[in-house]
Design a protein around this motif. Structure first.
Motif, short mmCIF file in Angstrom:
data_model
loop_
_atom_site.label_atom_id
_atom_site.label_comp_id
_atom_site.label_asym_id
_atom_site.label_seq_id
_atom_site.Cartn_x
_atom_site.Cartn_y
_atom_site.Cartn_z
N LEU A 56 -21.64 14.28 18.34
CA LEU A 56 -20.71 13.18 18.59
C LEU A 56 -21.43 12.01 19.26
CD1 LEU A 56 -17.88 12.04 18.45
CD2 LEU A 56 -17.33 13.24 20.59
N ARG A 57 -22.32 12.31 20.21
CA ARG A 57 -23.09 11.24 20.87
C ARG A 57 -23.95 10.50 19.84
NH1 ARG A 57 -22.81 11.56 26.44
NH2 ARG A 57 -22.38 13.61 27.31
N SER A 58 -24.55 11.23 18.91
CA SER A 58 -25.37 10.59 17.87
C SER A 58 -24.54 9.66 17.01
CB SER A 58 -26.03 11.66 17.00
OG SER A 58 -26.90 12.48 17.76
N ILE A 59 -23.33 10.09 16.66
CA ILE A 59 -22.43 9.25 15.85
C ILE A 59 -22.07 7.99 16.62
CG2 ILE A 59 -20.11 9.13 14.85
CD1 ILE A 59 -20.39 12.12 14.21
N LEU A 60 -21.75 8.13 17.90
CA LEU A 60 -21.36 6.98 18.72
C LEU A 60 -22.53 6.03 18.93
CD1 LEU A 60 -19.16 8.85 21.35
CD2 LEU A 60 -18.35 7.33 19.55
#
Length: 656
Positions: A56-60
């Motif tokens: 999720l951090r990578s997507i954000l």
């Protein structure tokens, strides 16, 4: 004293140009706020509570990067509108005795004032709304809310540096554009483009060719993985075509209309065509930008919404049964041991399996040449690569509850994203005849929607060995199979982790590489990823919409000031206000709804390739994506019409 004079002068300039600066400032504040929040969410400690927090951090972070890059391009683009509109004013200052260094000082303080307002207000708004954004994200990913408030100093620093750099870039551009222009050129800057543009047939042909190639790629790409690789090539071609056709093709089309005397020599048509030919050079780029942004809004929102709404379908596609156990390098003797061990462990937990699917299979990575197949030795992507799953007839009959018989060289065939046109399959010299092509298959696994694969049902294990030996040069290799064991069950699912641990420990005593996948345990991770994509989609959709609205607004203002003098002349030569208003309406309707129409056409041609790409994400529900796309187009068209109506009023006021 001189410094305070410049500051007051700069502040007064901003106040006098509120019609142009207020939308610009509000949009910059929105961009700053969105970028800060995306950076904040990618670093916040609250997300650490999620099981798949790194994904999720990578997507954000990806979302923050897209917003940052887009902000640089878009704010610089809008700034060019503003400086063009103000060149006449700045030229007047120069003629009245103000030197260019004084104008540069005024522009410096204007940029500082606007930059401070935008960055400070944007970051403050971002901080105030950061918790709300966190709650919204957690709601989307179906995660329990974590209470607390957090401020990210690193996000504040990155946001400040990025947007300070953008405003400095704009300032440098503005100073150079004024410095390199003579006073008389500044005064006449708004009239640049009055000379009738030439018909650029070469550019028009390039646009038509690029559009044709882009559409051809979108319509003919059949394999999902190939779609992922070639989609952006098609996007770039269609973008080039859009700019070429709006800039050159539109002028060629208008001049063709002008040659039609019966159509051209009517008051409304005469004024509309003449005006558009002279103004299209300036309009075309803005209209092309609106078209591309509109297409981006529809694609981003429709894909992310459909992925999020269809997450349960995606889970069922990725995990056809609730528990899936696979074992590689297993022999026939160990298959029975695995079956017994699994049943023993399920009895301990009082689990009664249902919808059971179990079969032995041989997985082969192949290169296809029509009906000929050879082993794939390299580990790189090939457009002709395919995965073959070879299954014995006995296991297939048990699963389908059928009594099908095959001879030694006969097979049943089921294909997914593979075209085998003839009724013979040749495995490096070993030929098999296709007895029947299956239209459905209970054996399909999570890989099927995404990759090019086919399932071959053969008579027995011996036939599987013959296929293996024909494809491998070493005939003495002992064939080892893979084993698939999957089932659903009812009852309490709270102790899934204990069940998996018990199954894993017991199976490891028989085979070394047993893999256990559980749909329920993967659910949180899927909601985290697809919810994050939806969150990014909403942010980017909002940003693109803001950009579209601002471009339309400034375009209306620019056209209003440019056209006011022309319509005054038309009134003086005898045209009534009603005739002029009809002419204005036809011009605005044609110019501002052409990008929306073009965007819908782009989406229609891109539909197939986007569907193929969504299969990589295990979304196979085409009606769902079609419904989401239609809904997004409808809502966006209504919003677009509303923006047109509001900005058209501004245009009418200026012209009147």
């Amino acid at each position: 004293m001189l410094k305070s004079f410049y500051i007051k002068f700069a502040a007064n300039n901003i106040k006098r140009n509120t019609q142009a600066y207020i939308p610009y400032i509000l949009t910059c504040i929105g961009a700053v706020m969105m970028f800060y929040n995306m950076c904040f969410l990618s670093n916040t400690e609250d997300i650490g509570h999620l099981s798949d927090s790194q994904a999720l951090r990578s997507i954000l972070r990806f979302g923050a990067g897209v917003i940052g890059i887009f902000s640089v391009i878009f704010i610089f683009y809008v700034n060019s509108f503003l400086i063009k509109r103000r060149k006449k004013e700045l030229g007047l200052f120069n003629i009245l005795g103000m030197e260019k260094r004084h104008i540069a000082s005024i522009m410096f303080f204007e940029t500082v004032i606007i930059g401070l307002i935008c960055i400070a207000s944007g970051i403050l708004s971002g901080i105030i709304l950061s918790k709300l954004m966190t709650l919204l994200l957690f709601k989307i990913v179906s995660f329990k809310v974590v209470f607390g408030f957090e401020i990210s100093p690193s996000s504040i620093l990155v946001t400040t540096l990025l947007f300070s750099g953008i405003f400095i870039l704009n300032l440098i551009y503005n100073i150079f554009s004024v410095h390199l222009s003579k006073p008389i050129e500044l005064l006449k800057a708004s009239n640049v483009g009055e000379k009738e543009p030439k018909t650029k047939w070469l550019l028009t042909i390039i646009g038509i060719v690029c559009l044709g190639i882009g559409y051809y790629i979108a319509l003919t790409t059949e394999k999902p993985l190939a779609a992922m690789n070639i989609f952006f090539v098609a996007v770039i071609l269609v973008m080039i075509a859009t700019y070429c056709l709006f800039t050159a093709g539109s002028i060629a089309f208008l001049k063709t209309l002008r040659k039609n005397k019966n159509y051209y020599y009517k008051p409304n048509h005469f004024i509309w065509i003449s005006n558009m030919i002279y103004r299209m050079k300036q309009n075309a780029v803005g209209l092309a930008n609106i078209c591309i942004l509109s297409t981006a809004v529809i694609v981003v929102l429709s894909t992310t919404i459909s992925l999020y709404i269809g997450v349960e379908d995606i889970l069922k596609t990725r995990y056809p049964q609730e528990i899936i156990i696979t074992s590689d390098n297993i022999n026939l003797e160990n298959v029975k041991k695995v079956d017994n061990t699994i049943m023993q462990q399920l009895k301990k937990f009082n689990i009664v399996p249902k919808n059971m699917v179990k079969y032995k299979y041989l997985e082969l990575a192949l290169i296809q040449d029509k009906t000929h197949f050879r082993i794939k030795k390299q580990n790189f992507f090939d457009k002709n690569s395919a995965i073959a799953f070879v299954v014995p007839l006995e296991d297939y009959n048990n699963i389908e509850k059928k009594v099908i018989k095959l001879s030694d060289n006969e097979v049943l065939l089921y294909t997914s994203n593979v075209n085998i046109s003839e009724n013979i399959i040749n495995f490096n010299g070993f030929k098999l005849s296709i007895k029947k092509r299956l239209t459905s298959n209970s054996l399909t696994n999570s890989l099927t929607p995404a990759i090019s694969c086919f399932w071959i049902i053969v008579k027995d294990i011996e036939t599987m060995k013959k296929i293996f030996c024909s494809l491998n040069s070493n005939k003495n290799d002992m064939v080892q199979f893979s084993y698939y064991y999957a089932f659903d069950f009812d009852g309490n699912k709270d102790n899934l982790m204990d069940i998996c641990t018990a199954l894993k420990n017991s199976l490891n005593k028989i085979v070394n590489d047993a893999t256990i996948e559980v749909r329920e345990m993967a659910r949180e991770g899927f909601y985290s990823i697809y919810g994050g994509l939806l969150f990014i989609g909403l942010f980017l959709g909002l940003l693109f919409i803001m950009a579209t609205v601002l471009i339309i607004y400034y375009k209306q203002i620019e056209e209003g000031f440019d056209d006011r003098h022309r319509y005054e002349i038309l009134q003086k030569v005898g045209m009534t206000r009603l005739e002029i208003k009809k002419s204005i309406q036809s011009q605005i309707l044609a110019t501002f709804f052409l990008p929306l129409f073009s965007a819908i056409v782009h989406i229609a041609f891109a539909f197939k390739i986007i569907v193929k790409m969504l299969q990589v994400f295990n979304l196979t529900n085409i009606p769902l994506y079609a419904l989401c796309t239609s809904a997004v187009i409808l809502v966006f068209a209504i919003f677009y019409t509303g923006v047109y109506a509001l900005t058209a009023k501004t245009y009418y006021k200026i012209v009147s």
